[in-house]
Design an enzyme around this catalytic site. Structure first.
Site, short mmCIF file in Angstrom:
data_model
loop_
_atom_site.label_atom_id
_atom_site.label_comp_id
_atom_site.label_asym_id
_atom_site.label_seq_id
_atom_site.Cartn_x
_atom_site.Cartn_y
_atom_site.Cartn_z
N HIS A 114 -3.77 -20.20 -32.03
CA HIS A 114 -4.84 -21.04 -31.49
C HIS A 114 -5.91 -20.16 -30.85
O HIS A 114 -5.60 -19.16 -30.21
CB HIS A 114 -4.29 -22.08 -30.49
CG HIS A 114 -3.71 -21.52 -29.23
ND1 HIS A 114 -4.46 -21.32 -28.09
CD2 HIS A 114 -2.46 -21.12 -28.91
CE1 HIS A 114 -3.68 -20.83 -27.12
NE2 HIS A 114 -2.46 -20.70 -27.60
N ASP A 161 -3.17 -15.02 -25.06
CA ASP A 161 -2.88 -16.43 -25.34
C ASP A 161 -4.17 -17.15 -25.74
O ASP A 161 -4.81 -17.76 -24.92
CB ASP A 161 -2.27 -17.09 -24.09
CG ASP A 161 -1.75 -18.48 -24.38
OD1 ASP A 161 -1.43 -18.77 -25.56
OD2 ASP A 161 -1.67 -19.30 -23.45
N GLU A 176 -4.78 -26.05 -28.62
CA GLU A 176 -3.36 -25.96 -28.25
C GLU A 176 -3.18 -26.10 -26.75
O GLU A 176 -2.22 -26.72 -26.28
CB GLU A 176 -2.79 -24.61 -28.72
CG GLU A 176 -1.27 -24.48 -28.58
CD GLU A 176 -0.78 -23.96 -27.23
OE1 GLU A 176 0.44 -24.01 -26.98
OE2 GLU A 176 -1.61 -23.52 -26.43
#
Length: 794
Positions: free
Chosen positions: A93, A105, A139
């Site tokens: 993502h 992330d 996400e």
């Protein structure tokens, strides 16, 4: 690394923001087109931009419902020139949480996927199956984009397996922490193909137990797509996960290379595997898997593991029964001695646990929680020494007073047998529970038993000689080495989580419990040495001295929990929402309004360390609960209220918030339905993130609504929570709720509140919020935004 630097240079990529919906998408499309131009004739590349709208309910965070509109997915299909019927999915993502660059992330995973697409497309070797690369754009909004893809995209039907690339830390090795469900062939594919394996069924069972407050797209593909897969995540340095420090320069090139090598190899293996096309034939059975010091992975079917476990336990029970029950004339006497030793071992463990937990509670009560957060060695010196000292003390006292003048060799032997009995029972019970992690118990039964049988003659003839000790240690080497390796991985994952686990959990108690359990495991086959050595006085004095000195230093506050060290920051997380609230009655009149900055510290310490820097944030401004309103009348972005006590968050009065793009809430209709129920229809337009809170009044019940499958899912506490987000240019949000109600309801049948969250743009931070954030110390990560809250009664 170039891809990673360019994605993170865009800045925070919150769903709905131009950075996420335009800049990141355009960058990905540019790179994909450049890759397409250089691909060989062996492959065909198709690109699709999907903007799904949908809704689903999920039992994560106590249960809530999610609604998304016009969010973005960039989907690429690499397939043989003549097409392919089956496909493997690779998922990352590109969105990030607000106020963070999101390098680990999950920008690094998208960078890795771009490079893999580039490598595969240039290969002259044709693939047997298609590889679908999903760059999903929502996400962090609790798995919305993956749901939109797997339930609505036409390519989703061809997917037979997936690899999900995630992060719970910044860099390091990527851990396989979930596989399946079932489909053992997938683990075998990883075992055969991965160049640098790092995998653990223990991590899988810990994660799926729900004790870690996180979830991944793996759940969506598993539950809504019925597709098996592999879930990988970077786990190193979780202290800066979801903070402003998650920057690309902190991710080592070696880490990116390692992840790329592994994922490319596994994707290539799956895309050329005959098993992918017939995956349904291989779907049954679970698998036990674990890596050996990161060198290779051992994997075998769970049913084989079960047989091995029961055979190992049976051999151990046979050995113990033979030893205790022979000669028959002394069987009763031997049994008494054996069960006394067995009971004493258990009592010593309970005493150790209670003592260390009392210390942990004391540390928490006096306000010195998380002293080890920046200095991990403090936890070992404080709780590890206390656990070891207490364990030794109990057995030393037992030896001195209970086993006075008894043969030391006999005692050493019987306490070894007691530990073996405990491990054998644990092995049988954990295997019966169906947990694959029972293989750890097998190690702790098989190797010690083997070592004991090999050195039995030496011990019976010469006692605890140097040869006996060396051979004994050699026999214990495998379980001890593996346990130390596993313990370090668990601590690496869990210690940072304690800094973001809310105000309800006492992190010192959790960590102290972990340390006691590991101390008990590692000492289980060394308890017998307490009875074999002449004196434990020096050891006890040393351990006690280290414990007392550490305790005094911790109580003095010398170990500050947080760090602003540029090379290795360990910040305290604080969330601030500048909110304006309006409460309306049944007639639509506003009966109450207020404004302020609502402050949540994400760990047990609350704001005790911040008050000296910002004196007005103190215990006199604790947040009051509006009892008549759902979720206490507070604009939670997610239903995490159960993780935070109201005595541990604060409400600082501040001027009213006036967003340039205010929320518009309209009642479209009220219809009387059959079976004495009422349907209320609404229209809402507002920012990209909104939260809807519903509380039926006493006697009323929420029977159905327009979200998900129509079955309302209540959150913890009984109220209902709907998380809404949209991409660019979404139409107004229309929804309805249907309630069954009693004949008389003078105070209405339902309270319904809507909160608007401004995560980016000119409405994100008010001047007052900016000014307050500037005053926070540099060892905090303070994430702030503006929001409005409106409560209505119908």
């Amino acid at each position: 690394r170039g891809y990673l630097d360019n994605i993170t240079a865009i800045g925070p990529r919150t769903v709905g923001s131009p950075e996420n919906e335009v800049l990141a998408v355009n960058y990905l499309l540019e790179q994909i087109r450049a890759i397409e131009r250089e691909s060989t004739d062996a492959h065909k590349i198709s690109v699709d931009i999907q903007r799904p709208t949908g809704s689903f309910s999920i039992d994560f965070l106590g249960g809530f419902t999610s609604y998304y509109a016009n969010i973005t997915n960039v989907v690429v299909k690499l397939e043989p020139r003549n097409g392919a019927q089956h496909a493997v999915l690779s998922n990352c993502h590109f969105d990030s949480v607000p106020n963070t660059p999101g390098a680990s992330d999950d920008a690094v995973s998208c960078a890795v996927m771009l490079e893999i697409l580039n490598t595969l497309s240039k290969s002259s070797e044709p693939l047997q199956h298609a590889v679908i690369f999903l760059f999903n754009g929502a996400e962090e909004n609790i798995l919305q984009a993956s749901h939109g893809f797997i339930t609505q995209h036409e390519w989703a039907k061809s997917i037979r397996a997936f690899i999900n690339l995630e992060a719970a830390g910044v860099g390091g090795k990527e851990l396989v922490f979930q596989t399946g469900p079932e489909n053992p062939w997938l683990v075998q594919a990883y075992v055969v193909a991965a160049k640098h394996p790092f995998a653990s069924v223990v991590a899988q069972e810990i994660f799926q137990s729900g004790i870690i407050p996180a979830d991944t797209d793996f759940r969506i593909y598993r539950d809504f797509g019925n597709v098996p897969g592999i879930d990988l995540a970077f786990i190193e340095n979780g202290y800066i996960y979801h903070t402003e420090y998650d920057t690309s320069d902190r991710i080592l090139t070696d880490s990116i290379q390692r992840a790329g090598d592994n994922i490319l190899a596994v994707l290539k293996y799956l895309a050329t595997s005959d098993k992918l096309a017939k995956s349904f034939e291989y779907r049954h059975g679970n698998v036990v898997f674990f890596d050996v010091l990161g060198l290779f992975v051992l994997a075998y079917p769970a049913r084989v593991g079960t047989i091995m476990n029961y055979i190992t336990a049976a051999i151990a029970f046979l050995y113990l029964s033979k030893k205790v029950l022979q000669p028959r004339t002394r069987a009763i006497h031997n049994l008494k001695k054996f069960f006394t030793a067995f009971s004493l071992t258990l009592i010593s463990w309970v005493c150790t646990l209670v003592t260390v937990l009392i210390v942990a509670v004391f540390i928490s009560v006096i306000g010195r929680s998380l002293s080890w957060y920046t200095h991990f060695y403090v936890s070992v010196f404080l709780y590890g020494t206390a656990a070891a000292a207490k364990l030794i003390l109990v057995h030393t006292l037992a030896k001195k007073f209970f086993y006075k003048n008894m043969n030391e060799q006999y005692l050493g032997d019987i306490f070894f047998d007691a530990s073996l009995m405990i491990w054998s029972i644990a092995l049988a019970v954990i295997t019966q529970m169906g947990l694959c992690s029972a293989f750890i118990c097998t190690l702790w039964v098989a190797f010690p038993l083997l070592a004991k049988l090999m050195i039995h003659k030496e011990f019976s003839q010469k006692g605890a000689s140097m040869k006996f000790v060396m051979m004994y240690m050699l026999g214990m080497f495998v379980p001890y080495l593996y346990m130390m390796y596993l313990s370090w991985t668990v601590f690496e994952m869990f210690t940072p989580i304690m800094g973001r686990s809310g105000s309800e959990i006492l992190p010192d108690v959790v960590l102290a419990g972990f340390i006691v359990v590991i101390t008990m495991i590692l000492s289980s086959y060394f308890i017998n040495f307490i009875y074999l050595v002449k004196s434990t006085k020096t050891t006890l004095i040393t351990l006690t001295t280290v414990f007392v000195v550490t305790l005094i230093l911790v109580c003095s506050g010398i170990f500050f929990p947080y760090s602003s060290d540029a090379a290795n920051p360990k910040p305290k997380r604080v969330f601030l929402q500048h909110m304006s609230r309006r409460f309306h009655d049944l007639d639509g009149n506003m009966v109450k309004s207020d404004s302020g900055i609502w402050i949540n510290g994400f760990d047990y310490n609350g704001i005790s360390h911040i008050t000296p820097h910002v004196p007005e944030i103190n215990d006199t401004i604790r947040t009051p609960c509006e009892e008549q309103a759902p979720f206490c009348g507070l604009p939670w972005i997610l239903p995490v209220h159960f993780m935070f006590r109201l005595v541990k968050n604060w409400y600082l009065p501040a001027p009213e918030v006036f967003p340039r793009s205010p929320i518009h809430f309209k009642v479209l209709s009220k219809e009387l339905m059959p079976r004495n129920s009422m349907r209320l229809s609404f229209e809402v337009s507002g920012p990209s993130h909104m939260s809807l809170y519903v509380r039926p009044h006493e006697g009323s019940a929420l029977s159905t609504w327009s979200f998900g499958d129509g079955m309302p899912v209540a959150s913890l506490g009984g109220d209902y929570f709907v998380f809404y987000s949209h991409g660019l240019q979404a139409t107004p949000w229309h929804f309805w709720v249907e309630l069954t109600a009693p004949e008389k309801h003078s105070d209405g049948i339902v309270s319904l509140a809507i909160a608007a969250h401004y995560f980016f743009g000119e409405d994100q931070k008010s001047p007052q919020l900016y000014a307050l954030l500037e005053r926070f110390p540099n060892w905090t990560f303070s994430s702030g935004w503006s929001c409005t809250y409106d409560l209505f009664v119908f």
